[in-house]
Design an enzyme around this catalytic site. Structure first.
Site, PDB file in Angstrom:
ATOM      1  N   ASP A   1      42.993  74.506  -2.893  1.00  0.00           N
ATOM      2  CA  ASP A   1      44.260  74.744  -3.569  1.00  0.00           C
ATOM      3  C   ASP A   1      44.703  76.139  -3.135  1.00  0.00           C
ATOM      4  OD1 ASP A   1      46.527  74.690  -5.086  1.00  0.00           O
ATOM      5  OD2 ASP A   1      45.541  74.030  -6.925  1.00  0.00           O
TER       6      ASP A   1
HETATM    7  C1  BGC Z   1      49.062  73.942  -6.963  1.00  0.00           C
HETATM    8  C2  BGC Z   1      48.932  72.773  -6.012  1.00  0.00           C
HETATM    9  C3  BGC Z   1      49.978  72.868  -4.946  1.00  0.00           C
HETATM   10  C4  BGC Z   1      49.847  74.207  -4.234  1.00  0.00           C
HETATM   11  C5  BGC Z   1      50.878  74.421  -3.155  1.00  0.00           C
HETATM   12  C6  BGC Z   1      49.100  75.264  -6.242  1.00  0.00           C
HETATM   13  O1  BGC Z   1      49.404  76.291  -7.116  1.00  0.00           O
HETATM   14  O2  BGC Z   1      48.004  73.918  -7.890  1.00  0.00           O
HETATM   15  O3  BGC Z   1      49.040  71.559  -6.696  1.00  0.00           O
HETATM   16  O4  BGC Z   1      49.879  71.795  -4.060  1.00  0.00           O
HETATM   17  O5  BGC Z   1      50.020  75.239  -5.188  1.00  0.00           O
HETATM   18  O6  BGC Z   1      52.133  74.582  -3.702  1.00  0.00           O
END
Ligand code: BGC
Length: 755
Positions: free
Chosen positions: A228
């Site tokens: 993530d």
């Molecule tokens: C989120 C993800 C997301 C990523 C990119 C993170 O903060 O938890 O679900 O895909 O950001 O935007």
């Protein structure tokens, strides 16, 4: 494969390390000298959030269709529709040169307070898993990749970057990993995204057991694991743990750390090569399929409307819906003009257009039949004048439609909700409007449960509209006016009050640790076990027609490896066509470990003309009957009786059939020094070894305790859950050898008997 091996052989350690860390916020590194292109990834679960500038995390993205959020999609229980949603999203991804979409999210809705619940499917792992399978297959069928997220146990936003989720192994396997397992095995997502949080003390980004052992080895995941955004703390440790790609990048220091670790022999070159191989496979795969450079906005908008219409759940209807033609209608509520159709955070789409509920209602009824009052604002402040104005509008109408949504900032990624309440202004509005206008309908646009108990008796109907995407307004109007017969059902329970919820005592944890103390008992599993009255149970939803279930056919006996087929007839007994969601739950009569009262193991959505009957067929397999046994470290089945429960909701079981299963498993003996007398005698091998001395052992204990009553004890009750060794210690003088040696001797004999 050949090509990739050749490339790996030509790459320097620096190039390999660079490939394993993003080149920008959304891209991987390209290596021009070797013809390795970069790929572009973008959020997310219900639409494409493609920013123009690859270095910008949060700028407004290019216009894309905002499809219904996962909460709404799951309430359709319609796997074909979700598949089509995936196909459409893939077309948009192609048009915007996006190679991988960062979704779907399959984290379990452990608490209705979860800020991101709108982005997740369900409280039930089976339903979540099946929805994810459809979306992934839909997207990937068009040559665009997916990222199954957030692996694992990201069930709250509170302290999500550091919180340590303490979960016992069985709960992890049966509840929190299960949807991932289903999706990985059935749909083969190109990538899996690790969660920010820790699970049992280890960051998910470094979790060797979760990433390497379970995901890659046990489930056979062939794609790459991506972090993530910002979830990596130690790149070297995460690489060893099985995390292939760190995002976002660039991260110069970390790149160097990887190079140094490989050069110093701290990371075996094979580990880095393995991650590089996984990344290259996805990079080249993503370049195989080309798509059009534009997409059909109208047809995608129409599809979004179709999904929204099937996801909307009719929760209450006292002869008011569908609305009568020609009725004068007061439309009340800010969200009728400014619809709350998606949540905040990384899934936020810049929609191609947004339908407005008020406009769609006017389209149906004509301008002169509709009045509007704002009722409340997007802030959580009390304003009596707005209530008075709404009461005025309601008084002169035949019916009032109250559109209610929480202030948008309350439902977002990054933080949880504080309670399940509507605002004071909104509950005041319901009181006042329903007092003057008995024909009041509430349309709720929330991403998760809201407490309705204080006011539900005052209104005639309630439609749960979720965050239903950019075309939801038309879908709501279609249902209000009977153009579409509602067919959504709850993918999550609405409790009467927050205090009733399974994790109430344990959530959100403290000292950066949250204990999943309710174990397997999440959602309906908990309400069933505790016999707690729910407001709207899992699987519930009304229709404008009625359905009858009959002729349930289940074989009397079956084997776990063959599973069984459930056949049931469903008849539309009303006057209009409709769709029914048939749910199959399994109840185990007896097991060595405690099991939930029942668990969802199959479902089907069936479309029926008025008066029509169809036979629905649902397959159950080994896993429908198995549970995870932490001592055997595997999924086990046990001989015995099961009930197959067929229902219209988890609390509305219409038919039930008994069946008996024969297990094919020959489980190894797991008796050890700590095994209790109960464990010894329930294991056939243990029983055989112990049997000759059992009666004597009990008699001796009875004698020692001075008979059954002298110190008020039942001697068998006293010893049955004591370790055998401890029992024998009390009869040392009668034993041929010391108690511990005797137990070892017994253990040897029992284990020698084999499985
Ligand atoms: C989120 C993800 C997301 C990523 C990119 C993170 O903060 O938890 O679900 O895909 O950001 O935007």
């Amino acid at each position: 494969m050949e090509k990739i091996n050749t490339l790996i052989a030509k790459m320097t350690i620096e190039e390999k390390a660079a490939l394993c860390i993003g080149a920008s916020a959304w891209t991987t590194a390209s290596i021009d000298r070797l013809g390795i292109p970069s790929i572009f990834v973008a959020d997310g679960p219900h639409g494409v959030r493609r920013v123009k500038d690859e270095n910008d995390i949060a700028e407004e993205s290019l216009p894309a269709t905002c499809f219904p959020t996962a909460a709404c999609a799951a309430a359709t229980w319609n796997t074909d529709l979700v598949f089509r949603m995936g196909q459409a999203m893939a077309e948009e991804a192609h048009a915007q040169e996006v190679d991988i979409l960062l979704g779907p999210g399959v984290n379990i809705k452990r608490t209705p307070l979860g800020g991101r619940n709108f982005e997740y499917y369900s409280e039930d792992p089976f339903l979540s898993g099946k929805m994810a399978v459809s979306l992934i297959k839909g997207i990937q069928s068009r040559g665009v990749g997916t990222s199954l997220k957030h692996y694992a146990a990201n069930n709250q936003e509170f302290q999500r970057h550091v919180i340590n989720a303490k979960i016992d192994e069985r709960t992890l396997r049966e509840i929190y990993l299960r949807a991932f397992e289903i999706a990985v095995k059935e749909a083969k997502p190109w990538t899996v995204m690790c969660a920010y949080n820790k699970v049992n003390g280890e960051y998910c980004s470094e979790h060797h057991r979760l990433l390497q052992e379970i995901l890659k080895q046990e489930w056979g995941f062939e794609g790459l694991v991506v972090s993530d955004w910002g979830a990596v703390h130690d790149r070297v440790k995460s690489l060893k743990g099985g995390l292939d790609l760190e995002m976002p990048g660039p991260q110069e220091r970390r790149l160097k750390a990887v190079v140094n670790a490989v050069n110093a022999g701290e990371v075996a070159p094979g580990i880095l090569d393995e991650s590089v191989r996984r990344i290259l496979e996805i990079v080249f795969k993503s370049k195989e399929a080309a798509g059009a450079d534009s997409f059909d906005e109208n047809s995608h908008h129409q599809l979004a409307r179709e999904i929204a219409a099937e996801g909307i759940v009719l929760l209450k209807n006292e002869n008011i819906l569908p609305l009568k033609a020609g009725a004068k209608i007061a439309v009340i509520g800010n969200s009728a003009k400014e619809p709350n159709y998606q949540g905040g955070g990384s899934s936020h789409i810049n929609p191609t257009r947004v339908d407005i509920p008020l406009d769609d209602i006017i389209k149906h009824s004509g301008k002169n039949k509709v009045t509007f009052a704002q009722g409340y604002t997007n802030q959580d402040i009390f304003d009596q004048a707005l209530i008075d104005e709404a009461v005025g509008a309601a008084a002169f109408a035949d019916a009032a439609l109250l559109f209610l949504a929480l202030p948008p900032s309350k439902e977002s990624e990054g933080y949880d909700r504080e309670d399940l309440n509507l605002t004071l202004q909104q509950t005041g509005l319901i009181e006042a409007v329903s007092a003057i206008q008995p024909e009041t309908v509430v349309i709720l646009n929330s991403g998760s449960a809201v407490t309705v108990a204080p006011w539900i008796d005052k209104v005639k109907a309630l439609l749960q509209g979720w965050m239903m995407g950019q075309a939801g307004a038309g879908a709501i109007a279609d249902i209000l006016f009977g153009e579409i017969n509602p067919s959504g059902k709850m993918a999550e329970t609405f409790p009467v009050k927050l205090e009733d919820t399974p994790s109430y005592i344990n959530y959100p944890g403290e000292g950066k640790e949250v204990c999943y103390g309710e174990g397997l008992y999440v959602g309906y599993r908990y309400y069933d076990a505790k016999k707690i009255h729910t407001q709207f149970p899992f699987g519930f939803g009304l229709s404008y027609t009625t359905f009858e279930y009959s002729n349930l056919q289940v074989p009397e006996t079956f084997t776990d490896i063959n599973g069984l087929t459930v056949l049931v007839d469903v008849t539309n007994t009303g006057a209009i066509p409709g769709k029914e969601i048939v749910q199959v739950y399994v109840h185990d009569h007896e097991a060595s470990l405690k099991r939930p009262v029942k668990e969802l193991k199959g479902f089907a959505k069936v479309s029926l003309e008025a008066g029509e009957t169809k036979t629905v067929s649902i397959e159950l397999n080994f896993r429908s009957f198995a549970y995870y046994h932490p001592d055997y470290k595997s999924w086990v089945t046990e001989d015995g009786d099961f009930d197959i429960l067929v229902g219209a909701s988890s609390e509305d079981i219409r038919l039930k059939a008994a069946t008996n299963m024969t297990s094919s498993l020959k489980l190894p003996c797991i008796l050890d020094r700590e095994s209790t007398l109960r464990e010894w005698i329930t294991d056939p091998r243990g029983y055989a070894v112990l049997q000759p001395m059992l009666l004597e052992m009990q008699a001796r204990i009875q004698e020692m305790l001075g008979g059954e009553t002298s110190i008020g004890m039942d001697s068998l009750g006293m010893i049955i859950d004591m370790p055998l060794e401890s029992i024998l210690m009390f009869q040392q003088e009668l034993l041929p050898m010391p108690a511990d040696q005797l137990v070892d001797d017994f253990l040897q004999k029992a284990h020698a008997m084999g499985a």
